[in-house]
Design a protein around this motif. Structure first.
Motif, mmCIF file in Angstrom:
data_model
loop_
_atom_site.group_PDB
_atom_site.id
_atom_site.type_symbol
_atom_site.label_atom_id
_atom_site.label_comp_id
_atom_site.label_asym_id
_atom_site.label_seq_id
_atom_site.Cartn_x
_atom_site.Cartn_y
_atom_site.Cartn_z
ATOM 1 N N GLN A 49 51.386 -66.078 -38.444
ATOM 2 C CA GLN A 49 50.843 -66.662 -37.221
ATOM 3 C C GLN A 49 50.716 -68.192 -37.368
ATOM 4 N N GLY A 50 50.288 -68.650 -38.533
ATOM 5 C CA GLY A 50 50.194 -70.085 -38.777
ATOM 6 C C GLY A 50 51.556 -70.756 -38.781
ATOM 7 N N GLU A 51 52.553 -70.097 -39.368
ATOM 8 C CA GLU A 51 53.908 -70.654 -39.376
ATOM 9 C C GLU A 51 54.477 -70.726 -37.969
ATOM 10 N N ASP A 52 54.203 -69.715 -37.150
ATOM 11 C CA ASP A 52 54.670 -69.733 -35.764
ATOM 12 C C ASP A 52 54.030 -70.879 -34.983
ATOM 13 N N LEU A 53 52.733 -71.086 -35.189
ATOM 14 C CA LEU A 53 52.053 -72.192 -34.509
ATOM 15 C C LEU A 53 52.602 -73.539 -34.963
ATOM 16 N N GLN A 54 52.937 -73.636 -36.249
ATOM 17 C CA GLN A 54 53.490 -74.893 -36.767
ATOM 18 C C GLN A 54 54.851 -75.175 -36.149
ATOM 19 N N SER A 55 55.693 -74.150 -36.008
ATOM 20 C CA SER A 55 57.006 -74.372 -35.402
ATOM 21 C C SER A 55 56.866 -74.743 -33.926
ATOM 22 N N GLU A 56 55.883 -74.153 -33.220
ATOM 23 C CA GLU A 56 55.632 -74.534 -31.828
ATOM 24 C C GLU A 56 55.174 -75.986 -31.749
ATOM 25 N N ASN A 57 54.313 -76.400 -32.684
ATOM 26 C CA ASN A 57 53.846 -77.788 -32.698
ATOM 27 C C ASN A 57 54.995 -78.762 -32.956
ATOM 28 N N ASP A 58 55.924 -78.375 -33.852
ATOM 29 C CA ASP A 58 57.072 -79.231 -34.130
ATOM 30 C C ASP A 58 57.942 -79.392 -32.888
ATOM 31 N N GLU A 59 58.140 -78.288 -32.142
ATOM 32 C CA GLU A 59 58.936 -78.358 -30.918
ATOM 33 C C GLU A 59 58.233 -79.214 -29.867
ATOM 34 N N ASN A 60 56.922 -79.074 -29.758
ATOM 35 C CA ASN A 60 56.169 -79.884 -28.800
ATOM 36 C C ASN A 60 56.226 -81.365 -29.162
ATOM 37 N N LYS A 61 56.175 -81.673 -30.465
ATOM 38 C CA LYS A 61 56.269 -83.065 -30.898
ATOM 39 C C LYS A 61 57.630 -83.648 -30.553
ATOM 40 N N LYS A 62 58.691 -82.846 -30.713
ATOM 41 C CA LYS A 62 60.034 -83.330 -30.379
ATOM 42 C C LYS A 62 60.146 -83.606 -28.883
ATOM 43 N N GLU A 63 59.597 -82.698 -28.061
ATOM 44 C CA GLU A 63 59.637 -82.901 -26.611
ATOM 45 C C GLU A 63 58.829 -84.132 -26.219
ATOM 46 N N LEU A 64 57.650 -84.288 -26.805
ATOM 47 C CA LEU A 64 56.811 -85.445 -26.509
ATOM 48 C C LEU A 64 57.498 -86.727 -26.950
ATOM 49 N N SER A 65 58.119 -86.699 -28.109
ATOM 50 C CA SER A 65 58.794 -87.877 -28.618
ATOM 51 C C SER A 65 59.958 -88.280 -27.720
ATOM 52 N N SER A 66 60.740 -87.307 -27.261
ATOM 53 C CA SER A 66 61.871 -87.642 -26.395
ATOM 54 C C SER A 66 61.386 -88.166 -25.043
ATOM 55 N N THR A 67 60.302 -87.601 -24.508
ATOM 56 C CA THR A 67 59.756 -88.081 -23.234
ATOM 57 C C THR A 67 59.218 -89.496 -23.386
ATOM 58 N N LEU A 68 58.485 -89.753 -24.467
ATOM 59 C CA LEU A 68 57.943 -91.087 -24.690
ATOM 60 C C LEU A 68 59.050 -92.110 -24.940
ATOM 61 N N ASP A 69 60.110 -91.711 -25.637
ATOM 62 C CA ASP A 69 61.228 -92.619 -25.854
ATOM 63 C C ASP A 69 61.897 -92.992 -24.531
ATOM 64 N N PHE A 70 62.100 -91.988 -23.663
ATOM 65 C CA PHE A 70 62.690 -92.257 -22.350
ATOM 66 C C PHE A 70 61.813 -93.202 -21.541
ATOM 67 N N LEU A 71 60.505 -92.927 -21.508
ATOM 68 C CA LEU A 71 59.574 -93.760 -20.752
ATOM 69 C C LEU A 71 59.529 -95.175 -21.331
ATOM 70 N N TYR A 72 59.525 -95.283 -22.639
ATOM 71 C CA TYR A 72 59.519 -96.591 -23.305
ATOM 72 C C TYR A 72 60.757 -97.387 -22.915
ATOM 73 N N ASN A 73 61.925 -96.763 -23.028
ATOM 74 C CA ASN A 73 63.164 -97.464 -22.719
ATOM 75 C C ASN A 73 63.239 -97.857 -21.247
ATOM 76 N N LEU A 74 62.769 -96.982 -20.360
ATOM 77 C CA LEU A 74 62.768 -97.281 -18.935
ATOM 78 C C LEU A 74 61.875 -98.478 -18.621
ATOM 79 N N LEU A 75 60.647 -98.447 -19.107
ATOM 80 C CA LEU A 75 59.720 -99.542 -18.833
ATOM 81 C C LEU A 75 60.149 -100.843 -19.519
ATOM 82 N N LEU A 76 60.702 -100.737 -20.707
ATOM 83 C CA LEU A 76 61.201 -101.924 -21.389
ATOM 84 C C LEU A 76 62.361 -102.535 -20.608
ATOM 85 N N GLY A 77 63.257 -101.697 -20.101
ATOM 86 C CA GLY A 77 64.368 -102.194 -19.283
ATOM 87 C C GLY A 77 63.873 -102.890 -18.023
ATOM 88 N N ILE A 78 62.881 -102.284 -17.358
ATOM 89 C CA ILE A 78 62.302 -102.903 -16.161
ATOM 90 C C ILE A 78 61.659 -104.243 -16.530
#
Length: 134
Positions: A49-78
């Motif tokens: 159960q702990g390993e499953d939660l860790q893999s979910e957290n890793d996936e959430n971090k990747k999604e958050l990182s990609s969203t923040l990178d997109f937002l960063y690049n968009l606002l920096l471009g503006i």
């Protein structure tokens, strides 16, 4: 007015109590091990159960990182486009203007440079924060 504030506070307390009760009803029942095999099985399930939660957290971090990178690049471009446009307009006005206007535009250019430093410094701080968080 005091009665209204007190009634709102009481309503919020009641709502939070109802939310706590609803979360409490979803808790898992307590497991009782009757043999050594049950203890090891429950321990393995706990680790899984702990390993499953860790893999979910890793996936959430990747999604958050990609969203923040997109937002960063968009606002920096503006920010870059806005800085270039404003800088170009101020430069053209400085070249065309009279002596008195040139003195006024020099003050404006100083404020423009400070605003560029603040904007791009904020983006630098944001990038460092993103790298630390993810």
């Amino acid at each position: 007015m005091k009665k209204l504030i007190i009634s709102i506070i009481i309503l919020l307390i009641c709502c939070s109590a109802m939310i706590n009760i609803s979360y409490a009803s979803y808790e898992e029942p307590i497991k009782v091990a009757t043999s050594v095999d049950d203890v090891f099985k429950d321990a393995d399930d706990f680790i899984k159960q702990g390993e499953d939660l860790q893999s979910e957290n890793d996936e959430n971090k990747k999604e958050l990182s990609s969203t923040l990178d997109f937002l960063y690049n968009l606002l920096l471009g503006i920010g870059i486009v806005a800085a270039v446009i404003v800088g170009t307009l101020l430069g053209i006005r400085y070249m065309i203007g009279s002596v008195e206007e040139k003195a006024e535009y020099k003050e404006t250019l100083f404020a423009y440079l400070i605003s560029c430093v603040v904007v791009f410094g904020a983006f630098g701080i944001w990038r460092i924060a993103i790298l630390i968080i993810t």
